[in-house]
Design an enzyme around this catalytic site. Structure first.
Site, PDB file in Angstrom:
ATOM      1  N   ASP A 120      23.054  26.134  -2.244  1.00  0.00           N
ATOM      2  CA  ASP A 120      22.392  27.192  -2.381  1.00  0.00           C
ATOM      3  C   ASP A 120      21.518  27.652  -1.768  1.00  0.00           C
ATOM      4  O   ASP A 120      20.646  27.963  -1.646  1.00  0.00           O
ATOM      5  CB  ASP A 120      20.999  25.909  -3.216  1.00  0.00           C
ATOM      6  CG  ASP A 120      20.321  26.395  -4.581  1.00  0.00           C
ATOM      7  OD1 ASP A 120      20.471  28.158  -4.533  1.00  0.00           O
ATOM      8  OD2 ASP A 120      19.207  25.910  -4.540  1.00  0.00           O
ATOM      9  N   GLY A 166       9.178  28.628  -9.479  1.00  0.00           N
ATOM     10  CA  GLY A 166       8.985  29.250  -8.534  1.00  0.00           C
ATOM     11  C   GLY A 166       8.964  29.966  -7.703  1.00  0.00           C
ATOM     12  O   GLY A 166       9.563  31.042  -7.561  1.00  0.00           O
ATOM     13  N   SER A 174      15.009  25.173  -1.826  1.00  0.00           N
ATOM     14  CA  SER A 174      16.489  25.023  -2.899  1.00  0.00           C
ATOM     15  C   SER A 174      15.797  23.929  -4.623  1.00  0.00           C
ATOM     16  O   SER A 174      15.920  24.869  -5.777  1.00  0.00           O
ATOM     17  CB  SER A 174      17.147  23.826  -2.445  1.00  0.00           C
ATOM     18  OG  SER A 174      18.324  22.648  -3.781  1.00  0.00           O
TER      19      SER A 174
END
Length: 393
Positions: free
Chosen positions: A265, A345, A362
């Site tokens: 990620d 966010g 992540s």
């Protein structure tokens, strides 16, 4: 910022804006992640805002917070040395807040005296870190051929338990699919099962909200991780190679060079159009903006703080390294688990311990009202993968 005026030429003003992804040009910042250089530099005084954040989130007094930050910095710098001294007997290490020391697991007591001479404590363990990493990699292999059911939330190497810990939803151990996965995992190596009431992990990107750090293709918001020479790093699930990126003011920043998710990620965004980089993580008024001086890995048990565009600044502790997290989109490997909260966010945002970069947000579960946990992708892996250099003070 894309347009620069006289005020922005002043360093304090640049530092106050830096998490928006711009500031000093790359030539103005010289990386310094070498252990010898970091060890030689005296540690800066603890920022009063950071001390207050640790008081709020970890329940420490100001004196306890300052002492802990000093102790954790010492532990992080000792880690490479004690690993070398322990050699093949190294069973992992963790920071013990009660003792204020790094604790090193050893499978052979013959190495204990040399390790203790550094100031670290030792503890006998049955398995080496290499053996545990091998067992965890075997469980990862199992998950690729037999995807873990949703009730299996993840698995990690836990040096304190000297085992691979598999976390499952409370009450799910008797479920047929869960039991089959656990049996296959146990056959791969030393496994401990931990039932948890935590929610299923999720990534933490979000729809457009005005005034936040950066947007991908105009409809997804994420948070900048760390400035690197030529751009910044963030989470992989935020965008794909070629995706365009605009800043909080709507001006073009650049685009994703590459990203990886699931499996990993992480992403690398190259910037241009007048945007600059600075070695700073935004404190959002909770703490002074943090100067990034390197990327020493904090051991398990260390305090860690996160900066993100939704919930701003929150702190907690490192709970585990090398964890595989079973998101609905697929498994992501080698993440670090923390007790820090986050919300949509905050994805891609910065995790730091003191002045050392740790990783980019992540995903997680819960929120910053009722609590939760998050995972981050270690920044050193991202730097190595893309051949990047961290912008440091």
């Amino acid at each position: 910022m894309r347009h620069v005026n006289g005020i922005r030429a002043v360093l304090p003003a640049l530092l106050a804006l830096t998490s928006l992804g711009f500031g000093l040009s790359p030539a103005a910042a010289v990386p310094d992640t070498a252990p010898a250089a970091a060890a030689a530099r005296p540690a800066p005084a603890a920022d009063p805002g950071l001390v207050d954040a640790l008081r709020r989130d970890l329940g420490l007094t100001p004196d306890q917070a300052r002492t802990r930050l000093d102790q954790e910095a010492t532990a992080a710098r000792l880690l490479p040395r004690v690993r070398d001294l322990a050699g093949s007997a190294y069973g992992g290490a963790w920071f013990d807040p009660a003792r204020g020391r790094l604790v090193v697991g050893l499978t052979d007591s013959a190495h204990a005296a040399a390790v203790r001479a550094t100031g670290a404590a030792t503890a006998p363990v049955a398995r080496t870190e290499a053996a545990l990493d091998g067992a965890k990699a075997a469980v990862d292999t199992v998950s690729r051929s037999r995807p873990a059911p949703a009730a299996v939330t993840g698995w990690r190497v836990d040096p304190r338990r000297n085992a691979v810990v598999v976390t499952v939803a409370a009450g799910s151990r008797t479920d047929g699919r869960v039991k089959a996965f656990l049996d296959a995992a146990a056959a791969a190596g030393p496994v401990a099962v931990e039932e948890t009431a935590e929610q299923a992990p999720r990534t933490l990107s979000a729809g457009v909200v005005g005034g936040d750090p950066y947007y991908i293709n105009g409809n997804t918001r994420c948070s900048i991780g760390f400035a690197v020479q030529g751009g910044f790093v963030s989470a992989g699930h935020c965008g794909r190679a070629g995706s365009s990126v605009v800043g909080w003011d709507g001006s073009a920043m650049g685009s994703f060079v590459d990203s990886s998710f699931p499996g990993n990620d992480y992403s690398y965004i190259r910037i241009g159009n007048g945007w600059w980089t600075v070695p700073v993580v935004l404190g959002w008024g909770t703490v002074s903006d943090v100067l990034v001086r390197g990327s020493w890995q904090a051991p398990v048990g260390s305090s860690v703080c996160r900066s993100g565009s939704t919930t701003h600044w929150h702190c907690g502790t490192v709970l585990g390294l090398n964890e595989t997290v079973n998101y609905s989109q697929g498994a992501v490997y080698q993440l670090t688990r923390t007790s820090v909260c986050a919300e949509p966010g905050d994805s891609g945002g910065s995790f730091v311990t003191g002045d050392q970069a740790q990783g980019v947000t992540s995903g997680g579960w819960g929120n910053c009202s009722s609590g939760g946990q998050t995972w981050f992708q270690p920044v050193n892996e991202i730097l190595s993968r893309y051949g990047l250099t961290l912008v440091t003070a």
